[in-house]
Scaffold this motif. Sequence first.
Motif, PDB file in Angstrom:
ATOM      1  N   VAL A 378     -51.947 -16.078   9.212  1.00 35.71           N
ATOM      2  CA  VAL A 378     -52.455 -15.433   8.005  1.00 35.71           C
ATOM      3  C   VAL A 378     -53.752 -16.095   7.553  1.00 35.71           C
ATOM      4  O   VAL A 378     -54.740 -15.405   7.236  1.00 35.71           O
ATOM      5  CB  VAL A 378     -51.397 -15.463   6.886  1.00 35.71           C
ATOM      6  CG1 VAL A 378     -51.994 -14.953   5.577  1.00 35.71           C
ATOM      7  CG2 VAL A 378     -50.192 -14.619   7.279  1.00 35.71           C
ATOM      8  N   LEU A 379     -53.789 -17.416   7.534  1.00 36.46           N
ATOM      9  CA  LEU A 379     -54.997 -18.109   7.092  1.00 36.46           C
ATOM     10  C   LEU A 379     -56.145 -17.944   8.086  1.00 36.46           C
ATOM     11  O   LEU A 379     -57.317 -18.012   7.699  1.00 36.46           O
ATOM     12  CB  LEU A 379     -54.702 -19.588   6.869  1.00 36.46           C
ATOM     13  CG  LEU A 379     -53.751 -19.908   5.708  1.00 36.46           C
ATOM     14  CD1 LEU A 379     -53.608 -21.415   5.543  1.00 36.46           C
ATOM     15  CD2 LEU A 379     -54.222 -19.268   4.407  1.00 36.46           C
ATOM     16  N   SER A 380     -55.838 -17.706   9.346  1.00 42.64           N
ATOM     17  CA  SER A 380     -56.899 -17.419  10.309  1.00 42.64           C
ATOM     18  C   SER A 380     -57.511 -16.054  10.023  1.00 42.64           C
ATOM     19  O   SER A 380     -58.730 -15.865  10.142  1.00 42.64           O
ATOM     20  CB  SER A 380     -56.354 -17.464  11.740  1.00 42.64           C
ATOM     21  OG  SER A 380     -55.938 -18.774  12.083  1.00 42.64           O
ATOM     22  N   ILE A 381     -56.676 -15.106   9.646  1.00 44.88           N
ATOM     23  CA  ILE A 381     -57.180 -13.769   9.321  1.00 44.88           C
ATOM     24  C   ILE A 381     -57.988 -13.784   8.029  1.00 44.88           C
ATOM     25  O   ILE A 381     -59.066 -13.188   7.943  1.00 44.88           O
ATOM     26  CB  ILE A 381     -56.007 -12.779   9.215  1.00 44.88           C
ATOM     27  CG1 ILE A 381     -55.352 -12.599  10.587  1.00 44.88           C
ATOM     28  CG2 ILE A 381     -56.481 -11.420   8.680  1.00 44.88           C
ATOM     29  CD1 ILE A 381     -54.070 -11.787  10.557  1.00 44.88           C
ATOM     30  N   THR A 382     -57.488 -14.499   7.030  1.00 50.27           N
ATOM     31  CA  THR A 382     -58.159 -14.495   5.729  1.00 50.27           C
ATOM     32  C   THR A 382     -59.338 -15.454   5.660  1.00 50.27           C
ATOM     33  O   THR A 382     -60.207 -15.303   4.790  1.00 50.27           O
ATOM     34  CB  THR A 382     -57.168 -14.845   4.608  1.00 50.27           C
ATOM     35  OG1 THR A 382     -56.597 -16.145   4.861  1.00 50.27           O
ATOM     36  CG2 THR A 382     -56.062 -13.810   4.523  1.00 50.27           C
ATOM     37  N   GLY A 383     -59.395 -16.448   6.552  1.00 48.93           N
ATOM     38  CA  GLY A 383     -60.566 -17.306   6.597  1.00 48.93           C
ATOM     39  C   GLY A 383     -60.334 -18.797   6.628  1.00 48.93           C
ATOM     40  O   GLY A 383     -60.950 -19.496   7.461  1.00 48.93           O
ATOM     41  N   PRO A 384     -59.478 -19.371   5.762  1.00 47.14           N
ATOM     42  CA  PRO A 384     -59.348 -20.839   5.746  1.00 47.14           C
ATOM     43  C   PRO A 384     -58.934 -21.438   7.082  1.00 47.14           C
ATOM     44  O   PRO A 384     -59.356 -22.549   7.424  1.00 47.14           O
ATOM     45  CB  PRO A 384     -58.261 -21.062   4.677  1.00 47.14           C
ATOM     46  CG  PRO A 384     -58.370 -19.884   3.777  1.00 47.14           C
ATOM     47  CD  PRO A 384     -58.725 -18.727   4.666  1.00 47.14           C
ATOM     48  N   GLY A 385     -58.123 -20.716   7.854  1.00 44.84           N
ATOM     49  CA  GLY A 385     -57.622 -21.270   9.103  1.00 44.84           C
ATOM     50  C   GLY A 385     -58.677 -21.428  10.179  1.00 44.84           C
ATOM     51  O   GLY A 385     -58.503 -22.219  11.121  1.00 44.84           O
ATOM     52  N   ILE A 386     -59.771 -20.691  10.073  1.00 44.24           N
ATOM     53  CA  ILE A 386     -60.811 -20.786  11.109  1.00 44.24           C
ATOM     54  C   ILE A 386     -62.024 -21.588  10.630  1.00 44.24           C
ATOM     55  O   ILE A 386     -62.985 -21.765  11.384  1.00 44.24           O
ATOM     56  CB  ILE A 386     -61.246 -19.380  11.591  1.00 44.24           C
ATOM     57  CG1 ILE A 386     -61.590 -18.436  10.436  1.00 44.24           C
ATOM     58  CG2 ILE A 386     -60.137 -18.755  12.436  1.00 44.24           C
ATOM     59  CD1 ILE A 386     -62.983 -18.540   9.924  1.00 44.24           C
ATOM     60  N   ALA A 387     -61.983 -22.059   9.391  1.00 47.43           N
ATOM     61  CA  ALA A 387     -63.112 -22.821   8.847  1.00 47.43           C
ATOM     62  C   ALA A 387     -63.524 -24.008   9.720  1.00 47.43           C
ATOM     63  O   ALA A 387     -64.725 -24.267   9.884  1.00 47.43           O
ATOM     64  CB  ALA A 387     -62.795 -23.279   7.428  1.00 47.43           C
ATOM     65  N   PRO A 388     -62.580 -24.756  10.324  1.00 48.35           N
ATOM     66  CA  PRO A 388     -62.999 -25.905  11.146  1.00 48.35           C
ATOM     67  C   PRO A 388     -63.810 -25.525  12.383  1.00 48.35           C
ATOM     68  O   PRO A 388     -64.465 -26.394  12.977  1.00 48.35           O
ATOM     69  CB  PRO A 388     -61.661 -26.540  11.552  1.00 48.35           C
ATOM     70  CG  PRO A 388     -60.677 -26.085  10.535  1.00 48.35           C
ATOM     71  CD  PRO A 388     -61.114 -24.699  10.179  1.00 48.35           C
ATOM     72  N   TYR A 389     -63.774 -24.259  12.776  1.00 47.09           N
ATOM     73  CA  TYR A 389     -64.427 -23.842  14.016  1.00 47.09           C
ATOM     74  C   TYR A 389     -65.693 -23.023  13.765  1.00 47.09           C
ATOM     75  O   TYR A 389     -66.279 -22.489  14.701  1.00 47.09           O
ATOM     76  CB  TYR A 389     -63.451 -23.031  14.870  1.00 47.09           C
ATOM     77  CG  TYR A 389     -62.121 -23.718  15.080  1.00 47.09           C
ATOM     78  CD1 TYR A 389     -62.037 -24.867  15.851  1.00 47.09           C
ATOM     79  CD2 TYR A 389     -60.966 -23.243  14.473  1.00 47.09           C
ATOM     80  CE1 TYR A 389     -60.830 -25.522  16.022  1.00 47.09           C
ATOM     81  CE2 TYR A 389     -59.744 -23.886  14.646  1.00 47.09           C
ATOM     82  CZ  TYR A 389     -59.687 -25.022  15.417  1.00 47.09           C
ATOM     83  OH  TYR A 389     -58.491 -25.672  15.584  1.00 47.09           O
ATOM     84  N   LEU A 390     -66.108 -22.931  12.509  1.00 41.80           N
ATOM     85  CA  LEU A 390     -67.301 -22.154  12.183  1.00 41.80           C
ATOM     86  C   LEU A 390     -68.562 -22.952  12.480  1.00 41.80           C
ATOM     87  O   LEU A 390     -68.645 -24.160  12.226  1.00 41.80           O
ATOM     88  CB  LEU A 390     -67.279 -21.767  10.701  1.00 41.80           C
ATOM     89  CG  LEU A 390     -66.220 -20.758  10.275  1.00 41.80           C
ATOM     90  CD1 LEU A 390     -66.220 -20.598   8.765  1.00 41.80           C
ATOM     91  CD2 LEU A 390     -66.438 -19.409  10.952  1.00 41.80           C
ATOM     92  N   GLU A 391     -69.553 -22.255  13.014  1.00 42.08           N
ATOM     93  CA  GLU A 391     -70.856 -22.867  13.230  1.00 42.08           C
ATOM     94  C   GLU A 391     -71.903 -21.777  13.375  1.00 42.08           C
ATOM     95  O   GLU A 391     -71.595 -20.594  13.519  1.00 42.08           O
ATOM     96  CB  GLU A 391     -70.843 -23.770  14.464  1.00 42.08           C
ATOM     97  CG  GLU A 391     -70.479 -23.077  15.756  1.00 42.08           C
ATOM     98  CD  GLU A 391     -70.392 -24.065  16.915  1.00 42.08           C
ATOM     99  OE1 GLU A 391     -71.121 -23.843  17.910  1.00 42.08           O
ATOM    100  OE2 GLU A 391     -69.619 -25.039  16.845  1.00 42.08           O
ATOM    101  N   SER A 392     -73.151 -22.179  13.333  1.00 43.86           N
ATOM    102  CA  SER A 392     -74.257 -21.240  13.486  1.00 43.86           C
ATOM    103  C   SER A 392     -74.602 -21.089  14.956  1.00 43.86           C
ATOM    104  O   SER A 392     -74.455 -22.025  15.751  1.00 43.86           O
ATOM    105  CB  SER A 392     -75.485 -21.726  12.704  1.00 43.86           C
ATOM    106  OG  SER A 392     -75.197 -21.821  11.323  1.00 43.86           O
ATOM    107  N   GLY A 393     -75.073 -19.913  15.310  1.00 45.63           N
ATOM    108  CA  GLY A 393     -75.434 -19.638  16.689  1.00 45.63           C
ATOM    109  C   GLY A 393     -75.459 -18.150  16.939  1.00 45.63           C
ATOM    110  O   GLY A 393     -75.407 -17.329  16.000  1.00 45.63           O
ATOM    111  N   GLU A 394     -75.540 -17.756  18.208  1.00 46.23           N
ATOM    112  CA  GLU A 394     -75.571 -16.340  18.567  1.00 46.23           C
ATOM    113  C   GLU A 394     -74.174 -15.752  18.424  1.00 46.23           C
ATOM    114  O   GLU A 394     -73.218 -16.252  19.021  1.00 46.23           O
ATOM    115  CB  GLU A 394     -76.070 -16.153  19.995  1.00 46.23           C
ATOM    116  CG  GLU A 394     -76.229 -14.687  20.389  1.00 46.23           C
ATOM    117  CD  GLU A 394     -76.799 -14.508  21.785  1.00 46.23           C
ATOM    118  OE1 GLU A 394     -76.895 -13.338  22.233  1.00 46.23           O
ATOM    119  OE2 GLU A 394     -77.149 -15.523  22.418  1.00 46.23           O
TER     120      GLU A 394
END
Length: 421
Positions: A378-394
């Motif tokens: 659920v948190l991956s879908i809503t956003g908090p769960g994927i925050a550690p893997y966010l970065e800038s790029g293509e």
Amino acid sequence: MTRIASLLASAFIVLLPLSSASAAMPEVATALFEARTVAARDSALSTLEAAAPKDPASAYAAGAGEFFTALELLASGLHRHGFESPQSFMLPLMQLPVPPNPNPQPLTYEEFRAILVAFRDRLAKSAATLGSVPADADIGMVIDLTHVGIDLNEDGTIAPDESMAAIMAALSRGGMATDGAAPSLTFRFDRADGYWLQGYAEFLMAQADFWLAHDFRSTFDGSFHMLFPRARLPLQDVLVPPPGDMGSSIFSSEWRIADFISMVHLINWPVIEPERRKAARQELLEMIRLSREDWKAIRAETDNDREWLPGPQQKGENPLTGLEVGEEQVQAWLATLTMAEDLLEGRKLLPHFRVTASTGQGINMKRFFDEPKPFDLVLSITGPGIAPYLESGEIVTSGDFDQIQREFGGGGFLTFALWFN
């Protein structure tokens, strides 16, 4: 998906002339694919495995047999505990049409993990055996899918309604085949199809390894009575209705809908075997490599003989899918493989519906697998769960997806993807 094709000879297995890298098809391969008992099948498989290191044809047949027995390990393990198949994309490993078991054995979390481990390890054995077949081995086996099967109900026999044709028919209509009737589905399986089957083994291994990388005990204890309603799971007496009140599918009654919601909510899994999550990425990358090898081999073929997966130069639709393959679909599929590889290697980022538009960042899927943190659906879908893997790029765009999907026309991308692997 798990919508997996199998192999077996209708009455004979025909091996076409082989190159110097191959040997004559052993008669025991016919026994493997035509076996009507598990004992006979296992005996033939052992003989083929012993011959595999020196005989490409034996290795090809043994690898296929190991793949089918992996499915059997999973199906029989589920049947033993009274599994009821869900019709849900959330559980692709567990959509085999397992027949009812009126007297299921109790099931523990540790026993369920052991079923997944046995399934995964047999798939690994199959992939290794198929991978030992030389690229120039001229394999050709004419096989009727109504004559090869697995023992779904652990009675020691392989009945007509347990054939791969019957299983695929049951999967397509969401139920168990009961009359044993299935259309004749005869194909000539060649070297390219070995890459295809090996790729599917890697795909299923990745799914199993992802589950096994995590401690999903809370999901098991809190919702798996939906899948195993009479296996004495912790909440069976509280939440499972009497047998006469139970529906036949996952969405047929309110209690199953409630438990499905619970299952989604309970997918908050700590990482306990991080190497398995890393392995899942490597297995997906290997699947991509094998798919490229498959299409390289398909496009080099000059025959047009009952093809399981025909190239654009091999006209005629597949009797199972009803689809024809054109150059546009092949090019789009190769582009799909490149996109998937770029995502898994972190060269491109996966967009997120609420994050990408506001921050311009995307998800690095390489880091998702290789730097594993607790997985919360659920948190991956809503956003908090994927925050550690966010970065800038293509970032891969919706336009990239749309362009690929357009090339698959009315057949639909998903149908072709499940077939193409």
